[in-house]
Design an enzyme around this catalytic site. Sequence first.
Site: not given
Ligand code: ADP
Ligand code: ADP
Length: 472
Positions: A115, A199, A291
């Site tokens: 990230k 952040e 993906r």
């Molecule tokens: P989307 O944005 O497609 O909704 P999610 O964050 O819900 O993605 O992730 C989809 C699936 O992949 C979920 O089952 C989540 O637990 C799994 N997943 C996502 N990122 C990771 C990761 N870095 N390591 C392990 N599992 C992950």
């Molecule tokens: P992941 O890789 O697990 O999907 P993200 O960085 O996409 O993680 O963040 C997942 C969720 O966490 C976001 O959809 C939001 O709801 C919350 N989030 C992440 N970063 C922030 C932020 N800087 N401020 C507020 N909410 C956040």
Amino acid sequence: MFKRILIANRGEIAVRIVRACQEADIEAVAIYSDADRHALHVKKAGEAYNIGPDPVAGYLNAHRIVNLAVATGCDALHPGYGFLSENPELAHICARRGIKFIGPDARVIRSMGNKIEARICMQKAGVPVVPGSDANLASLAEALRLADTIGYPVMLKATSGGGGRGIRRCNDRAELERNYDRVLSEATKAFGSAEIFVEKCIDRPRHIEVQILADEHGNVVHLFERDCSIQRRHQKLIEIAPSPQLNDEQRARIGDYAVRAARAVGYQNAGTVEFLMDSDDNFHFMEMNTRLQVEHTVTESITGIDIVGEQIRIAEGLPLAFTQADIQRRGYAMEFRINAEDPKNDFLPSFGRITRYFAPGGPGVRTDAAIYTGYTIPPYYDSMCAKITVWALHWDELLRRATRALHDTGVYGVKTTIPYYLEVLQVESFRSRHFDTGFVEDHPQLVNYKTSRPARELAAVIAAAVAAHAGH
Ligand code: ADP
Ligand code: ADP
Ligand code: MG
């Protein structure tokens, strides 16, 4: 053109990929663990291979999976989502063994999986990012110093995080001190990396993400945005396309950012650029998912574009058959993640045998499921067992149709999130399109929908009985 594709996944997404293969006259080769012997993706695929007794290890063994792809004469591999889908090693091994990986190349997966690297890259490309650190934190002292300059509240996040894990909000110094070691250990446990960063916490943000498609000839398009603000513990529950909270100017702006982001990293295949929209309607890049996403179905519903089919065609080296101007959107679509969980018991997983299952039907309703009557949901995997995607021309019509479709669905034997969604559909802020990522927490009464109601009713019955008794 591909003849055989190995599907390195399970569950509903493996079924989705089998369907895309069938439409393209490509043979689908599935893999399964012992626990998945009776899984739907195994029944649907033309061929399926057991990858061992451990429920999870086989799906995470890149070498073994690629060996199987080679041995079974596959020309390509689709990783789905989760498991190895964002593992650069898998893409790398595929490339080395002459199996086409259906996704971007290993270099892009690696850099966007980090990230910090993604943030730096987007800043260079002129895409606004969430204010925060541009390197991993070396110590708690550094975290405290940075948080003072950024301003509280801040988010502590795992640099290689995903799936909503390794993220904690810190409202002040004391919370940052308390959470530092926690996030560090969560990151190490879940992602095998002790890298974390800080952040700015965007207040009451809306999660808006843009689907992009990029071919191997330099063409990049976006397929509009999705609103994924309805989340629980940073995991999406309901996703909507297009966002009912954006106007056309904002929609055009975020689409441009996403295309710029994809170009900046030399992206190929399908991907998603995630943004947070703050209360002043500014967009901030958050991360890029390299993906296919769970919620791709809502985008398919409003654009008519088969995203998995496009992924395959892109991987075959074909140029996109449409330009940005050709892509039209129509109406609204909403996806409900049907999780085998008990919403009235803190969303506790509810695994077990599906005694009866009826998929919903009727106009504008699509089901992507991994369940069938008699199937036993194994306890080892994600609790999401189906997705219901509803389309309608107008927002109000969508709300009515979604309610009808959820009532139309029958999943017996396990608890599901369906009753919870029926409650959400009644909430005024949701219906009037004003909601943010705090929605689920802001409506705790929805979680207790059943315990509270019968309890109230029971209290009334008892009170009436007591009154009647007193009257005698
Ligand atoms: P989307 O944005 O497609 O909704 P999610 O964050 O819900 O993605 O992730 C989809 C699936 O992949 C979920 O089952 C989540 O637990 C799994 N997943 C996502 N990122 C990771 C990761 N870095 N390591 C392990 N599992 C992950
Ligand atoms: P992941 O890789 O697990 O999907 P993200 O960085 O996409 O993680 O963040 C997942 C969720 O966490 C976001 O959809 C939001 O709801 C919350 N989030 C992440 N970063 C922030 C932020 N800087 N401020 C507020 N909410 C956040
Ligand atoms: Mg994310």
